[in-house]
Write a protein that holds these residues in place. Structure first.
Motif, PDB file in Angstrom:
ATOM      1  N   ASP A  53       0.862  -1.183   0.000  1.00  0.00           N
ATOM      2  CA  ASP A  53       0.000   0.000   0.000  1.00  0.00           C
ATOM      3  C   ASP A  53       0.899   1.235   0.000  1.00  0.00           C
ATOM      4  O   ASP A  53       1.670   1.448   0.937  1.00  0.00           O
ATOM      5  N   THR A  54       0.821   2.046  -1.044  1.00  0.00           N
ATOM      6  CA  THR A  54       1.732   3.189  -1.152  1.00  0.00           C
ATOM      7  C   THR A  54       1.433   4.285  -0.136  1.00  0.00           C
ATOM      8  O   THR A  54       2.299   5.117   0.144  1.00  0.00           O
ATOM      9  N   SER A  55       0.233   4.297   0.436  1.00  0.00           N
ATOM     10  CA  SER A  55      -0.090   5.326   1.429  1.00  0.00           C
ATOM     11  C   SER A  55       0.513   5.015   2.794  1.00  0.00           C
ATOM     12  O   SER A  55       0.871   5.917   3.550  1.00  0.00           O
ATOM     13  N   SER A  56       0.653   3.725   3.114  1.00  0.00           N
ATOM     14  CA  SER A  56       1.211   3.333   4.412  1.00  0.00           C
ATOM     15  C   SER A  56       2.607   2.730   4.294  1.00  0.00           C
ATOM     16  O   SER A  56       3.298   2.566   5.293  1.00  0.00           O
ATOM     17  N   ASN A  57       2.995   2.377   3.067  1.00  0.00           N
ATOM     18  CA  ASN A  57       4.277   1.717   2.806  1.00  0.00           C
ATOM     19  C   ASN A  57       4.383   0.361   3.509  1.00  0.00           C
ATOM     20  O   ASN A  57       5.475  -0.101   3.827  1.00  0.00           O
ATOM     21  N   ARG A  58       3.235  -0.263   3.723  1.00  0.00           N
ATOM     22  CA  ARG A  58       3.179  -1.590   4.337  1.00  0.00           C
ATOM     23  C   ARG A  58       2.437  -2.529   3.397  1.00  0.00           C
ATOM     24  O   ARG A  58       1.777  -2.093   2.453  1.00  0.00           O
ATOM     25  N   ARG A  59       2.547  -3.819   3.699  1.00  0.00           N
ATOM     26  CA  ARG A  59       1.853  -4.779   2.847  1.00  0.00           C
ATOM     27  C   ARG A  59       0.358  -4.472   2.808  1.00  0.00           C
ATOM     28  O   ARG A  59      -0.252  -4.116   3.812  1.00  0.00           O
ATOM     29  N   GLU A  61      -3.568  -4.511   2.810  1.00  0.00           N
ATOM     30  CA  GLU A  61      -4.601  -5.184   3.592  1.00  0.00           C
ATOM     31  C   GLU A  61      -5.953  -4.890   2.953  1.00  0.00           C
ATOM     32  O   GLU A  61      -6.265  -3.739   2.653  1.00  0.00           O
TER      33      GLU A  61
END
Length: 274
Positions: A53-59, A61
């Motif tokens: 997810d480019t907004s959170s920079n996490r995988r 969900e």
């Protein structure tokens, strides 16, 4: 009490798998509608990695329980194909075990082939700023094996919430070009373990990328590719043709079924700690 034999359905047939059909439709549409003025090799591959997810920079969900195809351009995300060294070792071990056991009597599938390749890709600017010219050489002999421009035709992202990894199906066009003049902008040394099975190749690769003035970075990637582009195009041309025999009409979907199944097997064998 034992269960009596059951029919596949009230019609006696198994319903079409919409997941596989969606991927087959995407690949078929992309192939059929590729630029007619460009002649090259069509490449269909699935890379194993993670959707971020480019907004959170996490995988990524999503509120889904099982493997899901994401509508293209529907949400902001990127695909990262790099895996950890430990994950690379895990897949190397599993694929080597599979390759060894596949040659034993009683193995339920055809044997796997194996070759260890060491290649160097050098990238040069092209007339199109979004694309590079790639020159591939044998790392040992320096012989040029391929010189081409790779054009990305389309991607389809698959989110796998129950697994450590996701995957991406890509359709590309590899257009042969003359060897470019000048110096490369960057290089990628590829230490590749390539396993072949029927119409597919599975490549586990350690990539060392470098630029003339920058530090090197090491990545690890896993992908599966349809080995014979000519077969891919031939089966795509016959798909749904009412004048073709049933085996020819359904060959493309059968090829895609095996392709998707193999990609799923790779994803489901990923370790935690991507």
């Amino acid at each position: 009490m034992s269960l009596p034999p059951l029919s596949l359905s009230i019609l006696g047939v198994e319903p079409l798998d919409e997941f596989i059909k969606e991927i087959a439709d995407f690949v078929h549409y992309t192939i059929v509608n590729r630029p007619p003025d460009l002649q090259g090799k069509v490449e269909v591959e699935a890379k194993v990695g993670q959707l971020v997810d480019t907004s959170s920079n996490r995988r990524l969900e999503l509120p889904v329980l099982v493997e899901t195809i994401i509508t293209p351009q529907s949400i902001p995300l990127r695909f990262e194909s790099n895996m950890s060294v430990e994950q690379h070792k895990h897949f190397n071990t599993r694929l080597n075990e599979l390759q060894n056991s596949s040659s034993q009597p009683g193995f339920p599938s055809t044997p796997l082939g194996y070759v260890h390749l060491k290649l160097v890709d050098s990238f040069y600017p092209s007339d199109n700023s979004h694309e590079k010219i790639r020159v591939t050489r044998d790392d040992k002999t320096g012989k040029v094996l391929e010189c081409m421009r790779k054009i990305r035709l389309g991607d389809l992202n698959i989110f796998s919430p129950k697994r450590a990894a996701d995957w991406r199906v890509s359709v590309n066009l590899e257009v042969p070009v003359s060897h470019p003049i000048g110096s490369p902008t960057h290089t990628r040394k590829k230490d590749r373990l390539s396993y072949s099975h029927e119409e597919f190749s599975i490549d586990l690769t350690q990539v060392t990328a470098s630029t003339p003035n920058g530090p090197s970075t090491v990545m690890h990637e896993l992908e599966i590719e349809i080995s014979r582009p000519t077969l891919l195009l031939a089966t795509a041309a016959k798909r749904g043709d009412p004048n073709a025999p049933e085996l020819e009409r359904s060959a493309f979907d059968e090829l895609m079924r095996a392709f998707v199944n193999n990609a799923r097997i790779l994803v489901r064998n990923a370790n935690e700690g991507w």
